[in-house]
Design a protein around this motif. Structure first.
Motif, PDB file in Angstrom:
ATOM      1  N   ASP A 268       0.843  -1.204   0.000  1.00  0.00           N
ATOM      2  CA  ASP A 268       0.000   0.000   0.000  1.00  0.00           C
ATOM      3  C   ASP A 268       0.876   1.252   0.000  1.00  0.00           C
ATOM      4  O   ASP A 268       0.577   2.227  -0.677  1.00  0.00           O
ATOM      5  CB  ASP A 268      -0.935   0.018   1.224  1.00  0.00           C
ATOM      6  N   LYS A 269       1.958   1.193   0.776  1.00  0.00           N
ATOM      7  CA  LYS A 269       2.875   2.334   0.858  1.00  0.00           C
ATOM      8  C   LYS A 269       3.417   2.658  -0.535  1.00  0.00           C
ATOM      9  O   LYS A 269       3.388   3.813  -0.963  1.00  0.00           O
ATOM     10  CB  LYS A 269       4.030   1.989   1.799  1.00  0.00           C
ATOM     11  N   ILE A 273      -1.405   4.179  -1.065  1.00  0.00           N
ATOM     12  CA  ILE A 273      -2.728   3.939  -0.465  1.00  0.00           C
ATOM     13  C   ILE A 273      -2.597   4.183   1.035  1.00  0.00           C
ATOM     14  O   ILE A 273      -1.659   3.685   1.670  1.00  0.00           O
ATOM     15  CB  ILE A 273      -3.199   2.492  -0.751  1.00  0.00           C
ATOM     16  N   ASN A 274      -3.508   4.988   1.571  1.00  0.00           N
ATOM     17  CA  ASN A 274      -3.456   5.324   2.994  1.00  0.00           C
ATOM     18  C   ASN A 274      -4.079   4.183   3.806  1.00  0.00           C
ATOM     19  O   ASN A 274      -5.291   4.095   3.940  1.00  0.00           O
ATOM     20  CB  ASN A 274      -4.210   6.641   3.207  1.00  0.00           C
ATOM     21  N   SER A 289       6.980   0.536  11.454  1.00  0.00           N
ATOM     22  CA  SER A 289       7.217   1.440  10.311  1.00  0.00           C
ATOM     23  C   SER A 289       5.933   1.786   9.545  1.00  0.00           C
ATOM     24  O   SER A 289       6.002   2.337   8.455  1.00  0.00           O
ATOM     25  CB  SER A 289       8.282   0.862   9.378  1.00  0.00           C
ATOM     26  N   PHE A 290       4.784   1.451  10.136  1.00  0.00           N
ATOM     27  CA  PHE A 290       3.510   1.705   9.433  1.00  0.00           C
ATOM     28  C   PHE A 290       2.523   2.441  10.341  1.00  0.00           C
ATOM     29  O   PHE A 290       2.751   2.582  11.536  1.00  0.00           O
ATOM     30  CB  PHE A 290       2.890   0.373   8.985  1.00  0.00           C
ATOM     31  N   ASN A 291       1.381   2.867   9.755  1.00  0.00           N
ATOM     32  CA  ASN A 291       0.261   3.384  10.546  1.00  0.00           C
ATOM     33  C   ASN A 291      -0.327   2.234  11.340  1.00  0.00           C
ATOM     34  O   ASN A 291      -0.791   1.257  10.742  1.00  0.00           O
ATOM     35  CB  ASN A 291      -0.885   3.840   9.625  1.00  0.00           C
ATOM     36  N   ASP A 321      -7.947   4.628   3.782  1.00  0.00           N
ATOM     37  CA  ASP A 321      -8.635   3.923   2.695  1.00  0.00           C
ATOM     38  C   ASP A 321      -8.759   2.424   2.961  1.00  0.00           C
ATOM     39  O   ASP A 321      -9.721   1.789   2.554  1.00  0.00           O
ATOM     40  CB  ASP A 321      -7.855   4.094   1.378  1.00  0.00           C
ATOM     41  N   LYS A 322      -7.724   1.861   3.596  1.00  0.00           N
ATOM     42  CA  LYS A 322      -7.750   0.407   3.842  1.00  0.00           C
ATOM     43  C   LYS A 322      -7.383   0.121   5.287  1.00  0.00           C
ATOM     44  O   LYS A 322      -6.384   0.631   5.796  1.00  0.00           O
ATOM     45  CB  LYS A 322      -6.746  -0.305   2.929  1.00  0.00           C
ATOM     46  N   ILE A 323      -8.199  -0.713   5.934  1.00  0.00           N
ATOM     47  CA  ILE A 323      -7.990  -1.045   7.344  1.00  0.00           C
ATOM     48  C   ILE A 323      -7.817  -2.558   7.468  1.00  0.00           C
ATOM     49  O   ILE A 323      -8.693  -3.321   7.066  1.00  0.00           O
ATOM     50  CB  ILE A 323      -9.212  -0.597   8.177  1.00  0.00           C
ATOM     51  N   TYR A 324      -6.664  -2.984   7.988  1.00  0.00           N
ATOM     52  CA  TYR A 324      -6.454  -4.412   8.238  1.00  0.00           C
ATOM     53  C   TYR A 324      -6.606  -4.644   9.732  1.00  0.00           C
ATOM     54  O   TYR A 324      -6.073  -3.886  10.538  1.00  0.00           O
ATOM     55  CB  TYR A 324      -5.046  -4.837   7.800  1.00  0.00           C
ATOM     56  N   ILE A 325      -7.343  -5.669  10.096  1.00  0.00           N
ATOM     57  CA  ILE A 325      -7.485  -5.958  11.529  1.00  0.00           C
ATOM     58  C   ILE A 325      -7.267  -7.438  11.799  1.00  0.00           C
ATOM     59  O   ILE A 325      -7.730  -8.299  11.034  1.00  0.00           O
ATOM     60  CB  ILE A 325      -8.837  -5.440  12.090  1.00  0.00           C
TER      61      ILE A 325
END
Ligand code: TXA
Ligand code: MG
Length: 352
Positions: A268-269, A273-274, A289-291, A321-325
């Motif tokens: 995504d980076k 892509i946010n 190193s990520f959000n 825009d994209k959320i991983y859980i």
């Protein structure tokens, strides 16, 4: 546009601001709308017995008219005028779990308007434990219909600021009583003779219900990972709890989950892509190193439930825009957490 009044009330001692409670009760007596805290999530209240008042709830939320509301009472005995009859099993549940996060569905009496019950011949009833909610219902002297106080499809509100974000200018008043204890909505059960069926899991778990009644089933629609099986509870069939970004649940061995999500975040980076990962105490360090947002310890599902909706709303603030859980075990409160997450994700579950 209405001028939405915001008043703070202390949830441990609501009588300290009796002026605000009386103001809220007056609005409700005049068929207006007041959002108030409960121990689960904030509710959007109206006089449950007045069609004119209840209609306004559906409009303010943008809620489909066939999705029935929960009627809140402040005294167990106040259930009798609202229902056809109270079976023994319902009495047992009320004695054990009221006041609290359990909603019971029974055949309705004729004083419940069809608008409140979404056209059904049953009604959902709950006696909340939050002191502000109880004081407000008592001050009104009538039962209060209250769905969660969010715009339809958005995550339920666990703070007054969430309600303000969704409903400012659309309702008369918000009582700010701080953050909700549980953070996910009540467990909804249908009671038929001696049989209890869970239509919506919540913080009162199947195991807790089984400690007092023998036959506790889970509605079939809850056990399947797709949205096509018809839910008995009308609300469960609609899009729900959805932040603006796309949510993906990643399920499997925790090490594989972390590896998979890091890979997604890296891609995504590169593609601008946010994206963000909702991680846990146990895994958060892997994503430095990520959000990354921390939802709490995997060992404490109650805390994860409490943080869930706020964190989904945080993603909107960050324009994600994209959320991983990472997925959670579907045991105890985990069943409710995963139920809300699957809906937020539109059932996008990646097995790794
Ligand atoms: O914790 C809660 O339950 C919160 C607080 C404010 O009390 N309220 C809440 O209401 O979550 P709402 O409207 O967001 O969700 C009510 C759920 C919906 O899924 C609805 O379809 C279901 O309960 N429901 C209500 N009446 C029903 C009925 N008669 N038969 C089947 N399902 C019903
Ligand atoms: Mg709701």
């Amino acid at each position: 546009m209405l001028n939405t009044i915001l008043e703070k009330v202390d949830s441990s001692n609501p009588s300290l601001n009796i002026v605000a409670l009386k103001k809220a009760a007056n609005i409700l007596k005049n068929d207006g709308l007041v959002a108030f805290p409960t121990e689960t999530v904030y509710g959007l209240g109206a006089n449950a017995l007045r069609e004119e008042a209840v209609k306004k709830i559906y409009i303010a939320k943008g809620r489909p008219s066939d999705n029935p509301l929960i009627v809140h009472i402040a005294d167990k005995n106040h259930i009798y005028p609202l229902v056809d009859s109270v079976p023994k099993t319902a009495l047992i549940l009320m004695d054990k779990f009221w006041p609290g996060a359990l909603t019971i569905i029974l055949k309705k009496s004729s004083i419940i308007p069809k608008t409140t019950s979404g056209g059904l011949d049953t009604v959902a009833i709950r006696m909340p434990s939050n002191k502000i909610a109880l004081a407000l219902i008592k001050e009104c002297g009538f039962p209060i219909a209250a769905p969660s106080a969010n715009t339809s499809t958005k995550p339920s509100p666990t703070l007054a600021s969430h309600v303000l974000k969704d409903l400012n200018g659309k309702i008369d008043m918000i009582i700010d009583g701080g953050s909700c204890d549980f953070g996910i909505e009540s467990t909804v059960v249908e009671v038929n003779n001696n049989n209890v069926t869970i239509l919506r899991p919540g913080s009162i778990t199947k195991e807790m219900l089984e400690s007092v009644v023998e036959n506790v089933a889970i509605d079939k629609a809850l056990l399947n990972n797709n949205s096509n099986i018809l839910a008995k509870s009308p609300g469960m069939k609609y899009k729900h709890y959805a932040p603006l970004g796309d949510v993906f649940i990643v399920d499997g061995d925790i090490n594989n989950i972390v590896k998979y999500i890091i890979n997604c975040l890296s891609n995504d980076k590169i593609n601008n892509i946010n994206s963000v990962v909702i991680a846990s105490d146990e895994t958060i360090n892997n994503y430095s190193s990520f959000n990354a947002l921390n939802i709490g310890s995997r060992e404490n599902l109650d805390l994860i439930a409490k943080n869930l909706f706020n964190i989904l709303r945080e993603c909107d603030k960050l324009n994600i825009d994209k959320i991983y859980i990472e997925s959670f075990l579907e045991q105890g409160v985990g069943l409710a957490v995963m139920n809300r997450l699957k809906k937020a994700a539109g059932y996008k579950i990646i097995k790794v």
